[in-house]
Each structure stands twice: as C-alpha cells, then as structure tokens.
Design a protein around this motif. Structure first.
Motif, PDB file in Angstrom:
ATOM      1  N   ILE A  14       0.838  -1.201   0.000  1.00 59.72           N
ATOM      2  CA  ILE A  14       0.000   0.000   0.000  1.00 59.72           C
ATOM      3  C   ILE A  14       0.872   1.249   0.000  1.00 59.72           C
ATOM      4  CG2 ILE A  14      -1.666   1.336   1.344  1.00 59.72           C
ATOM      5  CD1 ILE A  14      -2.934  -0.999  -0.097  1.00 59.72           C
ATOM      6  N   ARG A  15       1.955   1.228   0.783  1.00 56.51           N
ATOM      7  CA  ARG A  15       2.877   2.372   0.781  1.00 56.51           C
ATOM      8  C   ARG A  15       3.500   2.551  -0.602  1.00 56.51           C
ATOM      9  NH1 ARG A  15       3.849   0.681   6.211  1.00 56.51           N
ATOM     10  NH2 ARG A  15       5.434  -0.817   5.565  1.00 56.51           N
ATOM     11  N   ALA A  16       3.807   1.438  -1.269  1.00 51.71           N
ATOM     12  CA  ALA A  16       4.382   1.516  -2.608  1.00 51.71           C
ATOM     13  C   ALA A  16       3.386   2.123  -3.594  1.00 51.71           C
ATOM     14  CB  ALA A  16       4.816   0.129  -3.078  1.00 51.71           C
ATOM     15  N   LEU A  17       2.116   1.775  -3.472  1.00 54.45           N
ATOM     16  CA  LEU A  17       1.094   2.357  -4.335  1.00 54.45           C
ATOM     17  C   LEU A  17       0.976   3.860  -4.098  1.00 54.45           C
ATOM     18  CD1 LEU A  17      -1.810  -0.265  -4.215  1.00 54.45           C
ATOM     19  CD2 LEU A  17      -0.379   0.292  -6.182  1.00 54.45           C
ATOM     20  N   GLN A  18       1.017   4.258  -2.838  1.00 56.77           N
ATOM     21  CA  GLN A  18       0.955   5.685  -2.524  1.00 56.77           C
ATOM     22  C   GLN A  18       2.115   6.436  -3.181  1.00 56.77           C
ATOM     23  OE1 GLN A  18       0.849   5.455   1.864  1.00 56.77           O
ATOM     24  NE2 GLN A  18      -1.163   6.434   1.774  1.00 56.77           N
ATOM     25  N   ARG A  39       3.994   5.382  -5.828  1.00 58.69           N
ATOM     26  CA  ARG A  39       3.956   5.263  -7.290  1.00 58.69           C
ATOM     27  C   ARG A  39       2.970   6.247  -7.900  1.00 58.69           C
ATOM     28  NH1 ARG A  39       2.090  -0.426  -9.106  1.00 58.69           N
ATOM     29  NH2 ARG A  39       3.839  -0.945  -7.754  1.00 58.69           N
ATOM     30  N   TYR A  40       1.831   6.436  -7.231  1.00 60.96           N
ATOM     31  CA  TYR A  40       0.785   7.287  -7.790  1.00 60.96           C
ATOM     32  C   TYR A  40       0.702   8.648  -7.102  1.00 60.96           C
ATOM     33  CZ  TYR A  40      -0.472   3.001 -10.167  1.00 60.96           C
ATOM     34  OH  TYR A  40      -0.435   1.866 -10.953  1.00 60.96           O
ATOM     35  N   VAL A  41       1.781   9.015  -6.387  1.00 61.17           N
ATOM     36  CA  VAL A  41       1.948  10.355  -5.809  1.00 61.17           C
ATOM     37  C   VAL A  41       0.706  10.750  -5.004  1.00 61.17           C
ATOM     38  CG1 VAL A  41       2.869  12.648  -6.279  1.00 61.17           C
ATOM     39  CG2 VAL A  41       3.144  10.863  -7.989  1.00 61.17           C
ATOM     40  N   VAL A  42       0.324   9.898  -4.086  1.00 60.77           N
ATOM     41  CA  VAL A  42      -0.839  10.155  -3.243  1.00 60.77           C
ATOM     42  C   VAL A  42      -0.512  11.227  -2.211  1.00 60.77           C
ATOM     43  CG1 VAL A  42      -2.289   9.135  -1.420  1.00 60.77           C
ATOM     44  CG2 VAL A  42      -1.889   7.889  -3.563  1.00 60.77           C
ATOM     45  N   ASP A  43      -1.462  12.108  -1.946  1.00 60.61           N
ATOM     46  CA  ASP A  43      -1.351  13.086  -0.860  1.00 60.61           C
ATOM     47  C   ASP A  43      -1.529  12.310   0.447  1.00 60.61           C
ATOM     48  OD1 ASP A  43      -1.721  15.009   1.090  1.00 60.61           O
ATOM     49  OD2 ASP A  43      -3.023  16.276  -0.120  1.00 60.61           O
ATOM     50  N   THR A  44      -0.434  11.928   1.054  1.00 56.87           N
ATOM     51  CA  THR A  44      -0.507  11.052   2.221  1.00 56.87           C
ATOM     52  C   THR A  44      -1.133  11.737   3.428  1.00 56.87           C
ATOM     53  OG1 THR A  44       1.799  11.623   2.741  1.00 56.87           O
ATOM     54  CG2 THR A  44       1.416   9.592   1.490  1.00 56.87           C
ATOM     55  N   GLU A  45      -0.996  13.058   3.525  1.00 57.24           N
ATOM     56  CA  GLU A  45      -1.624  13.751   4.650  1.00 57.24           C
ATOM     57  C   GLU A  45      -3.151  13.689   4.522  1.00 57.24           C
ATOM     58  OE1 GLU A  45      -0.184  17.688   5.099  1.00 57.24           O
ATOM     59  OE2 GLU A  45       1.888  17.063   5.556  1.00 57.24           O
ATOM     60  N   GLN A  46      -3.653  13.910   3.309  1.00 57.70           N
ATOM     61  CA  GLN A  46      -5.098  13.800   3.085  1.00 57.70           C
ATOM     62  C   GLN A  46      -5.562  12.369   3.325  1.00 57.70           C
ATOM     63  OE1 GLN A  46      -7.547  15.645   2.774  1.00 57.70           O
ATOM     64  NE2 GLN A  46      -9.172  14.602   1.627  1.00 57.70           N
ATOM     65  N   ALA A  47      -4.786  11.402   2.842  1.00 51.92           N
ATOM     66  CA  ALA A  47      -5.150   9.997   3.039  1.00 51.92           C
ATOM     67  C   ALA A  47      -5.222   9.664   4.525  1.00 51.92           C
ATOM     68  CB  ALA A  47      -4.143   9.091   2.336  1.00 51.92           C
ATOM     69  N   ALA A  48      -4.286  10.203   5.299  1.00 50.78           N
ATOM     70  CA  ALA A  48      -4.283   9.936   6.739  1.00 50.78           C
ATOM     71  C   ALA A  48      -5.507  10.547   7.415  1.00 50.78           C
ATOM     72  CB  ALA A  48      -3.001  10.482   7.369  1.00 50.78           C
ATOM     73  N   ARG A  49      -5.919  11.732   6.962  1.00 51.06           N
ATOM     74  CA  ARG A  49      -7.119  12.349   7.538  1.00 51.06           C
ATOM     75  C   ARG A  49      -8.359  11.500   7.242  1.00 51.06           C
ATOM     76  NH1 ARG A  49      -4.304  17.214   5.898  1.00 51.06           N
ATOM     77  NH2 ARG A  49      -5.276  17.175   3.836  1.00 51.06           N
ATOM     78  N   GLY A  74      -6.388   7.255  -8.310  1.00 52.30           N
ATOM     79  CA  GLY A  74      -6.877   7.506  -9.657  1.00 52.30           C
ATOM     80  C   GLY A  74      -6.633   8.916 -10.142  1.00 52.30           C
ATOM     81  N   LEU A  75      -6.301   9.834  -9.233  1.00 57.73           N
ATOM     82  CA  LEU A  75      -6.023  11.215  -9.634  1.00 57.73           C
ATOM     83  C   LEU A  75      -4.818  11.320 -10.550  1.00 57.73           C
ATOM     84  CD1 LEU A  75      -6.627  13.144  -6.286  1.00 57.73           C
ATOM     85  CD2 LEU A  75      -7.987  13.329  -8.378  1.00 57.73           C
ATOM     86  N   VAL A  76      -3.938  10.315 -10.516  1.00 55.96           N
ATOM     87  CA  VAL A  76      -2.769  10.343 -11.380  1.00 55.96           C
ATOM     88  C   VAL A  76      -3.177  10.243 -12.844  1.00 55.96           C
ATOM     89  CG1 VAL A  76      -2.307   7.850 -11.492  1.00 55.96           C
ATOM     90  CG2 VAL A  76      -0.392   9.476 -11.542  1.00 55.96           C
ATOM     91  N   ILE A  77      -4.368   9.706 -13.096  1.00 58.78           N
ATOM     92  CA  ILE A  77      -4.875   9.596 -14.466  1.00 58.78           C
ATOM     93  C   ILE A  77      -5.698  10.829 -14.826  1.00 58.78           C
ATOM     94  CG2 ILE A  77      -6.355   8.253 -16.008  1.00 58.78           C
ATOM     95  CD1 ILE A  77      -5.557   5.778 -14.388  1.00 58.78           C
ATOM     96  N   ALA A  78      -6.694  11.139 -14.001  1.00 58.50           N
ATOM     97  CA  ALA A  78      -7.539  12.315 -14.245  1.00 58.50           C
ATOM     98  C   ALA A  78      -8.411  12.554 -13.027  1.00 58.50           C
ATOM     99  CB  ALA A  78      -8.410  12.121 -15.487  1.00 58.50           C
ATOM    100  N   HIS A  79      -8.774  13.823 -12.798  1.00 61.15           N
ATOM    101  CA  HIS A  79      -9.673  14.102 -11.689  1.00 61.15           C
ATOM    102  C   HIS A  79     -11.069  13.590 -11.987  1.00 61.15           C
ATOM    103  CE1 HIS A  79     -12.578  16.403  -9.282  1.00 61.15           C
ATOM    104  NE2 HIS A  79     -11.647  16.306  -8.337  1.00 61.15           N
ATOM    105  N   SER A  80     -11.502  13.744 -13.239  1.00 58.96           N
ATOM    106  CA  SER A  80     -12.821  13.256 -13.618  1.00 58.96           C
ATOM    107  C   SER A  80     -12.875  11.739 -13.470  1.00 58.96           C
ATOM    108  CB  SER A  80     -13.124  13.659 -15.068  1.00 58.96           C
ATOM    109  OG  SER A  80     -14.364  13.135 -15.489  1.00 58.96           O
ATOM    110  N   GLN A  81     -13.840  11.270 -12.720  1.00 61.74           N
ATOM    111  CA  GLN A  81     -14.036   9.827 -12.500  1.00 61.74           C
ATOM    112  C   GLN A  81     -12.801   9.173 -11.858  1.00 61.74           C
ATOM    113  OE1 GLN A  81     -17.118   8.739 -13.122  1.00 61.74           O
ATOM    114  NE2 GLN A  81     -17.633  10.739 -13.983  1.00 61.74           N
ATOM    115  N   TYR A  82     -12.111   9.894 -10.999  1.00 60.84           N
ATOM    116  CA  TYR A  82     -10.885   9.326 -10.445  1.00 60.84           C
ATOM    117  C   TYR A  82     -11.147   8.079  -9.611  1.00 60.84           C
ATOM    118  CZ  TYR A  82     -11.612  11.304  -5.718  1.00 60.84           C
ATOM    119  OH  TYR A  82     -12.093  11.602  -4.464  1.00 60.84           O
ATOM    120  N   HIS A  83     -12.350   7.957  -9.064  1.00 59.93           N
ATOM    121  CA  HIS A  83     -12.660   6.756  -8.293  1.00 59.93           C
ATOM    122  C   HIS A  83     -12.717   5.531  -9.198  1.00 59.93           C
ATOM    123  CE1 HIS A  83     -16.329   8.527  -9.807  1.00 59.93           C
ATOM    124  NE2 HIS A  83     -17.051   7.476  -9.486  1.00 59.93           N
ATOM    125  N   GLN A  84     -13.173   5.711 -10.431  1.00 61.24           N
ATOM    126  CA  GLN A  84     -13.196   4.601 -11.385  1.00 61.24           C
ATOM    127  C   GLN A  84     -11.780   4.245 -11.834  1.00 61.24           C
ATOM    128  OE1 GLN A  84     -16.020   4.953 -14.592  1.00 61.24           O
ATOM    129  NE2 GLN A  84     -17.469   6.115 -13.347  1.00 61.24           N
TER     130      GLN A  84
END
Length: 506
Positions: free
Chosen positions: A323-327, A329-339, A375-385
C-alpha cells in the motif's frame, strides 16, 4: 457478536495452509513453538482440477465431487482452528473460470473456511517465500525458483526472503500435455515444435532474467521432483536435474509412441499421464533461460502461505508495504489519506458492534482510505473509477485477487452513484460487510472533500440495521455549507445501497 481481533500467536497455537492446485490439493498444518513453525501434518490428494476446464471458462461437473470430497476431508482436520489461522489459496484453474463463485461457494462450504484466489505473480511470491524458508539462502546470493503446476508455471528470482522478479506463464503439466499431446501420441517432431512454441513464451522475460543472474536454481513442484527422481533412478545425477540429464530423459521418453506406454525408472503411474507436458515445460525453460542445474525443494507455496500468515502476526504484513508503494507510485497526498483514514476508523469503531464488522473489514477499509485518491494520477474526472481499475489490475504483493477485487470495490464506491456491479466479484459471504465499509469510506471522503487541515469536530454515528444516523455540531455544519450539501446529496444516494442516511445536529 463481531469477530474480535485475533490475539498474537502463542506457543502451541496451530496454523494451516491449503493449496488448491490445478493438479493436486495440499494442506499443511503447523504448530507455533518458540517463534518457529513446526509441521505436524501434511495431506496431499491428486484432484486434477485442470482436467475439468473446457476452454470456455467452464468446469466439467464430474470434477466437482472429487474436489469437494477432498476439501471435506481437509475441513475435518482443521475444523477446530479459528478462521484467521487458516488460509486457503486457489490458483490457475480457478483463475480461468468464468464464474469462479460457482466453484468457490460449495468449496468453502466443504472446507469450512474461506478460499482466496491469487493472481499468478502473487502465487510466485508465495512459492519463493516457501522455498526460501525451507532452504535458507546464503547472504548475498540470489536464487532462481521455478514451479511447474498443473495449469501454470511460475519463475522467480529472489535474494534472501524477497522475490525480486516474478513471472507466471499459462503452461503446466496438465495444460501442456492436453495442448500438445491431447490425442495421447508423442513423437520428436511434435516435441520440437512444442518446445519452440513454449520457449517463445519464456523469451518474454528471459533476457531480463539472464541480465539479473542467479547463483543457483531450485524447483519446487511435484513435476520437477518427479523429473529429478527419474534422473536419479537412471543414474544420471544424484540430487538434481542438469541440462544433460534432462536431454537424456527427453530422448528416452521420445522412444515411446504414446503417453500410456511411457515407462521410465522412478516414474509413478499417477504421474505418467502428465509427465510429458511437465518435462516439455522444463526442457523449454532450461533452453530459454540457460539453466545448467536445478536442485529440488520439498517446500512450495503451501509453506509460503504459512510463513506469510506468520509475518502478518508479527506485524510484518507485506500488504502494508504494498500500500505504501502504491501511494508512492501514484503520488498520493498522504496527509489527506491519513485524515480520511482517521475519520473512517472512527466511524468504523462506532459501527463495528451493531454491524458485526471484523478485523479484516477494518484492515481493508484502512487500506482503501490510504489509496482512495490514486486515480487522480490519471484524471480528476471519475478518479474513483480510474483508481478501482488500478487496484484491481495491478500486481500488488501480498494481496490475493479476492482481496484486490474487494479493495477495488471500496475505492470504486467512495463517491458518486453506487455501483452494485463492482461487488459482483466479492464473495457472497463478504458482500454485506464490504458494502457497509464502502458507506463508511464514502462518509469519510465526503467529510474531507475540502482537504482542510483543520480537525473535524466530533462525528457521532449510530447504525441500526440499514439506517445510519449521523450527528454533527450545528454551528460547524452551518460554517461548512459544501459539506452540508454533500451530506444531503449522500442522503439521496444511499438508498442505492439499500441504506438510509439520517442527519442530526447537536
């Protein structure tokens, strides 16, 4: 009552691993003593599940009784073990089924425990882990490990207890025998053509493997063990298979015209019908990868599953690192994820008892919160998909295919309209709780939509069946009109999950 978190292992506790292979079903039972696992029982039955595949994702009904009878016998042996101490894994044949639940539901009933389907590369990781623990590697020395199953072949390069390269190919002793010698006839021309075809599949990664290199090669399956037994009986080698002994066995085998007529020293009648396919795969691998000698390990995926369970108990769960590797790789905002995770866990704690949620639900919800924005690394639109697609289709070490599909369903349903179809791949026994975890994730994501660093007020949640009552301070809600609108919209969407959201201010 909900399932409580499993207490840490203590001396005397038992663990069990079940491997539903394409050729054989294996079960190994171990006792935990002084920080180590001591094997106390092994059961193996030849089921040949792969023989039932029809090439269109169907399974011949005649195969089911012997599979279920075997699992019922396994189930009797582990009946007293708690669910977290048992892990059952299904591999290539079940992966190929168009409707795996049609097999898994009666199989789980027979075994008395859930069964996970793993992807080929995760199978490879578990195989390497089993071999490494059974044959401790020397520091700084890499190893190539190969396992020829009934329906697939895994090839791994690792160092220590870590798999560095993992590949899984759609070839195995049963599948390859059926593919090239389905009429029961063998000859040199067929063998040469088939070997060329299989070698081409190994070539996909052969160059990369050769560049990385390895110090020794080990085989871990019944197929490679059977080939080694023949080599020893023919007095070609003592404890291994070499390129020369493999060529001699191949030449001897090709003196026969049919599968049924094969008689090689050390070859059992049980292994004879599928020996040619397994030998063909190993012959192609030796040539494509340049293997000169391969030793045989008695340990394989089933032992790897046991040690994976032990690692999870010791808080060395490879899924956390994945999971940390996915965060990363896809440049996740870890502070937001933690919240989002903190709020999701708070809601979970309030819903756990009345909804009968368990420790597995908690872990999956936490992981989903940590990667909900990938999914934001691809696009904001439909990022959950987009995120759900990445989760379901990536190779994520430590996760079974079942777990990835469950995690993908949570990510997919974090926002917008409910998507009931995304839960179709989740086992029926898990669907209700997974959907409820999706509701908790939706609320957590909604509450943090603004990415505000200021802490939330106390969020109170009461659940009663399918009703959720959410309480928030009136003053805070008035100061956050977007959140209020989102909650009102959510109130209109939740009936799509069969639930109802009620809002109250305090």
């Amino acid at each position: 009552m909900p399932t409580e978190a499993t207490p840490p292992l203590k001396d005397g506790d038992m663990l069990a691993a079940v491997d539903l292979g394409s050729n054989s079903f294996h079960m190994v039972v171990a006792r935990y003593l002084l920080g180590q696992l001591r094997i106390v029982d092994r059961i193996k039955e030849t089921v040949r599940l792969a023989e039932g595949l029809d090439g269109h994702g169907g399974l011949d009904p005649s195969v089911m009784p012997r599979a279920l009878d075997c699992l019922a016998r396994f189930g009797q042996r582990i009946r007293t073990l708690p669910a977290p101490r048992v892990r059952a894994i299904a591999t290539n044949t079940v992966r190929q089924l168009a409707n795996p639940q049609a097999f898994l539901m009666p199989a789980e009933t027979a075994l008395g425990h859930g069964i996970e389907v793993v992807a080929g590369r995760e199978e490879a990781r578990l195989i390497y882990l089993g071999v490494a623990h059974g044959n401790p590697p020397e520091p700084g020395r890499s190893r190539l490990v190969m396992d020829i199953g009934g329906g697939s072949t895994e090839v791994i390069i690792g160092e220590g207890f870590e798999a560095l390269e993992r590949e899984s190919l759609q070839m195995g002793c049963i599948a390859t025998t059926r593919r090239f010698f389905g009429d029961g006839r063998i000859n040199r021309k067929r063998w040469k053509e088939a070997r060329t075809e299989l070698a081409a599949e190994f070539q996909q990664f052969a160059e990369a493997y050769r560049r990385r290199g390895w110090h020794e090669a080990m085989g871990s399956s019944g197929t490679i063990k059977a080939i080694c037994d023949v080599s020893v009986k023919m007095k070609l080698t003592k404890v291994s298979v070499t390129s020369d002994s493999l060529a001699a066995i191949r030449d001897k085998l090709l003196d026969y015209d049919t599968i049924d007529s094969i008689k090689l020293p050390g070859l059992s009648s049980e292994r004879r019908p599928i020996f040619a396919g397994g030998l063909l795969v190993l012959d192609a691998a030796f040539g494509a990868l340049g293997i000169e000698r391969m030793y045989v390990s008695d340990h394989a995926m089933r032992e790897g599953v046991l040690y994976d369970l032990l690692g999870r108990d010791r808080q060395q769960d490879p899924r956390d690192e994945s999971i940390r590797a996915l965060q990363s790789r896809y440049v996740v905002d870890t502070e937001q994820a933690a919240r989002v995770e903190a709020t999701a866990m708070s809601l979970f704690d309030q819903a756990e008892l009345p909804w009968r949620l368990d420790a597995d639900n908690r872990r999956l919800l936490a992981w989903a919160a940590r990667i909900h924005e990938i999914g934001l690394v691809i696009a904001h639109s439909q990022y959950h998909q987009h995120g759900a697609y990445l989760v379901e289709n990536s190779d994520i070490a430590g996760f079974s295919r079942t777990e990835q599909q469950t995690l993908a369903a949570l990510v997919r349903n974090q926002r917008r309209n409910p998507n009931p179809a995304s839960f179709d791949k989740v086992p029926d026994r898990l669907v209700a709780n997974v959907q409820r975890c999706a509701l908790l994730l939706r609320l957590a994501v909604l509450m943090h939509r603004s990415h505000d660093r200021d802490p939330l007020p106390v969020v109170e949640l009461d659940v009663d069946g399918n009703d959720l009552l959410l309480r928030l301070p009136k003053r805070w809600l008035e100061g956050h009109p977007l959140t209020r609108l989102d909650l009102e919209t959510e109130r209109d969407l939740l009936p799509g999950y069969g639930h109802r959201l009620l809002l109250r201010t305090t």
